[in-house]
Design an enzyme around this catalytic site. Structure first.
Site, PDB file in Angstrom:
ATOM      1  N   LYS A  67       0.732  -1.148   0.076  1.00  0.00           N
ATOM      2  CA  LYS A  67       0.101   0.023  -0.099  1.00  0.00           C
ATOM      3  C   LYS A  67       1.110   1.137   0.093  1.00  0.00           C
ATOM      4  O   LYS A  67       1.820   1.110   0.776  1.00  0.00           O
ATOM      5  CB  LYS A  67      -0.884   0.048   1.166  1.00  0.00           C
ATOM      6  CG  LYS A  67      -1.903   1.244   1.242  1.00  0.00           C
ATOM      7  CD  LYS A  67      -2.988   0.844   2.695  1.00  0.00           C
ATOM      8  CE  LYS A  67      -3.863   1.888   2.890  1.00  0.00           C
ATOM      9  NZ  LYS A  67      -4.726   1.869   3.974  1.00  0.00           N
ATOM     10  N   SER A 142      -9.815   2.032   3.132  1.00  0.00           N
ATOM     11  CA  SER A 142      -8.786   2.860   2.384  1.00  0.00           C
ATOM     12  C   SER A 142      -7.745   1.928   1.487  1.00  0.00           C
ATOM     13  O   SER A 142      -7.063   2.487   0.597  1.00  0.00           O
ATOM     14  CB  SER A 142      -7.960   3.599   3.324  1.00  0.00           C
ATOM     15  OG  SER A 142      -7.064   3.186   4.126  1.00  0.00           O
ATOM     16  N   SER A 166     -10.095  -0.411   7.471  1.00  0.00           N
ATOM     17  CA  SER A 166      -9.327  -0.341   6.044  1.00  0.00           C
ATOM     18  C   SER A 166      -8.772  -1.671   5.388  1.00  0.00           C
ATOM     19  O   SER A 166      -8.341  -1.428   4.227  1.00  0.00           O
ATOM     20  CB  SER A 166      -8.432   0.984   5.859  1.00  0.00           C
ATOM     21  OG  SER A 166      -8.980   2.028   5.859  1.00  0.00           O
TER      22      SER A 166
HETATM   23  N1  GLN Z   1     -13.091   4.332   6.895  1.00  0.00           N
HETATM   24  C1  GLN Z   1     -12.258   4.560   7.996  1.00  0.00           C
HETATM   25  C2  GLN Z   1     -11.957   5.946   8.102  1.00  0.00           C
HETATM   26  O1  GLN Z   1     -12.302   6.780   7.152  1.00  0.00           O
HETATM   27  C3  GLN Z   1     -11.439   3.567   8.153  1.00  0.00           C
HETATM   28  C4  GLN Z   1     -10.146   4.139   7.649  1.00  0.00           C
HETATM   29  C5  GLN Z   1      -8.787   3.379   7.867  1.00  0.00           C
HETATM   30  O2  GLN Z   1      -9.092   2.188   8.505  1.00  0.00           O
HETATM   31  N2  GLN Z   1      -7.603   3.726   7.619  1.00  0.00           N
HETATM   32  O3  GLN Z   1     -11.277   6.582   8.927  1.00  0.00           O
END
Ligand code: GLN
Length: 475
Positions: A67, A142, A166
């Site tokens: 990532k 994400s 995410s």
């Molecule tokens: N969707 C969640 C957020 O926007 C989780 C993001 C993540 O786990 N990095 O914070």
């Protein structure tokens, strides 16, 4: 002979070790396939001629995609943000270092929401990754590109990070397996910070077996990360042959009105299957869960506003041009460099930490965090594993959640964020389809029980083939 890009981690290792295929041929096959599927926008960068590690290592020659949040030496490491568009990392993240030491080959960088803030991949400065099951839908976020790339077998395994879901949510939307370990299990060194008290690196791959093999390589104590757990390295496959017969707790709160009926049916069926295989199913309750989303967004935005203050145009990354006043330089650099969602979180975070509001928001959210952790602790007195859906629905349409009220998108995280508030390990494994779109089963464990979670998922995958369904034909 089966196409190498269809093989799992274990098979790739075996075929390389027996000399049937070389490490460089393996990498080239994946890179070629990834390049042929640029429509997915899963990769923000591909390595043309991946360097093969010189020494052995137990995962020698297995390709991996990181990532874009993990720093990789000599490589653009941008977090899908304009503010880091020119940032070439001078060092490797601990996770990158460890995959290299295991003999794995980096083949590219995967797309993501900017600074890992989002649940759809649409907040990326490179444009959104697409869901390989339906290109008009999001792959989740994400860790969007990691899940999309693995689902389309553009790489056999990818890294991800999970602050509030995410890893699990995109794994669920793309029909692959993803594990977020216990907070502190995998070093955060070199993993660009979003909310340091929540961020945790992990793995996305087709099966629990693949995840376990790679997690065994990247987990372990690291003195460079002050919250790293002082736990020895582990073989996360070690319980695979044991008869587990776990007691599985099912929280009523996970099957509320917001859950899509079709998703609920798949998850119930998966639970029935696990029961047939020897698990005992019991009802449990997580009463404080209804405060989880609010507490999560207060706390993670607060941490983000502090962490992201380092992007000031002076130390690294982008710098606004033609300005000689320092304060104006900060403002212009940040105004140009950050996307809308990141700005929203920085502002919310600064607000909840500000004088006069800190007690009302930040401190109260910290108390909720404790209540949620207590709920889980009580639940684990009655069961070994907690199970439920990973997400309230299957993958939504591109634009469906990103055009209006941002809170709609935040509500997508309802089943995943409680786990991060409590710092627990959890995984998502494919358990069916609704309208030809994958559904994920979430398994949550008490601290440091990744081996048991992975064994339970592996056992389920021995009896089902959801994780083997193919999405793209080999070009
Ligand atoms: N969707 C969640 C957020 O926007 C989780 C993001 C993540 O786990 N990095 O914070």
């Amino acid at each position: 002979m089966r196409d190498i890009t269809e093989a799992g981690v274990r098979e790739i290792t075996r075929r390389i070790n027996t000399g049937e295929i070389s490490a460089s041929e393996t990498a080239a096959a994946f890179v070629e396939k990834a390049a042929a599927h640029s429509e997915l926008n899963a990769f923000v960068r591909l390595v043309n001629k991946p360097a093969t590690p010189v020494d052995g290592g137990n995962l020698f020659g297995v390709p991996i995609a990181h990532k874009d949040i993990f720093c990789e030496r000599g490589v653009l490491s941008t977090c899908a943000s304009r503010i880091l568009e020119n940032f070439v990392s001078p060092y490797d993240a601990a996770v990158v270092e460890k995959t290299r030491a295991a003999g794995m080959v980096s083949i590219g960088r995967t797309n993501m929401d900017e600074f890992a803030m989002g649940s759809s991949g649409e907040h990326s400065s490179y444009g959104p990754a697409k869901n390989p099951w339906d290109l008009s839908r999001v792959p989740g976020g994400s860790s969007s590109g990691s899940a999309a790339a693995v689902a389309a077998r553009l790489c056999p395994v990818a890294t991800g990070t999970d602050t509030g879901g995410s890893i699990r949510q995109p794994a669920s939307f793309c029909g692959v397996t993803g594990i977020k370990p216990t907070y502190g299990r995998v070093s955060r060194w070199g993993m660009t910070a979003f909310a340091s008290g929540f961020d945790q690196g992990g793995v996305i791959a087709p099966s629990a077996d693949d995840c376990a093999l790679v997690l065994s390589a990247i987990a372990g104590f690291d003195e460079r990360d002050s919250t790293s757990l002082n736990e020895p390295a582990e073989d996360f496959c070690r319980l695979f042959d044991n008869a587990l017969s776990p007691t599985i707790g099912v929280p009523g709160e996970f099957f509320d009105d917001g859950l899509h009926n079709g998703v609920a049916a798949c998850v119930r069926e998966a639970l029935a299957r696990m029961e047939k295989a020897g698990a005992k199913i019991v009802d449990i309750s997580l009463p404080s869960m209804r405060y989880a989303i609010s507490a999560y967004y207060v706390l993670t935005s607060a941490e983000a506003s502090s962490n992201l203050s380092r992007y000031d145009g002076v130390r690294y990354g982008r710098r606004a041009e033609g300005i000689d006043d320092l304060s104006a330089l900060y403002k212009k650099t940040r105004a140009e460099g950050f996307g809308a969602e990141v700005k929203r979180r920085v502002m919310v975070g600064a607000y909840v930490l500000s004088y006069g509001y800190k007690d009302a928001y930040y401190r109260r959210a910290m108390r909720v965090r404790r209540l949620i952790a207590d709920d889980f602790q009580r639940a684990f007195e009655k069961c070994d594993i907690i199970a439920g859906p990973t997400t309230p629905s299957v993958a939504f349409m591109l634009g469906e959640m990103s055009s209006g009220d941002p809170v709609q998108m935040y509500l997508q995280d309802i089943y995943t964020v409680p786990v991060n508030l409590a710092g627990l390990p959890a995984l998502s494994a494919p358990c069916g389809f609704v309208d030809n779109l994958p559904v994920g089963l979430q398994l949550i464990g008490s601290p440091l029980t990744e081996a048991r979670l992975l064994a339970a998922a592996n056992d389920y995958q021995k009896h089902t083939d959801w994780h083997l369904r193919k999405v793209l034909k080999t070009p």
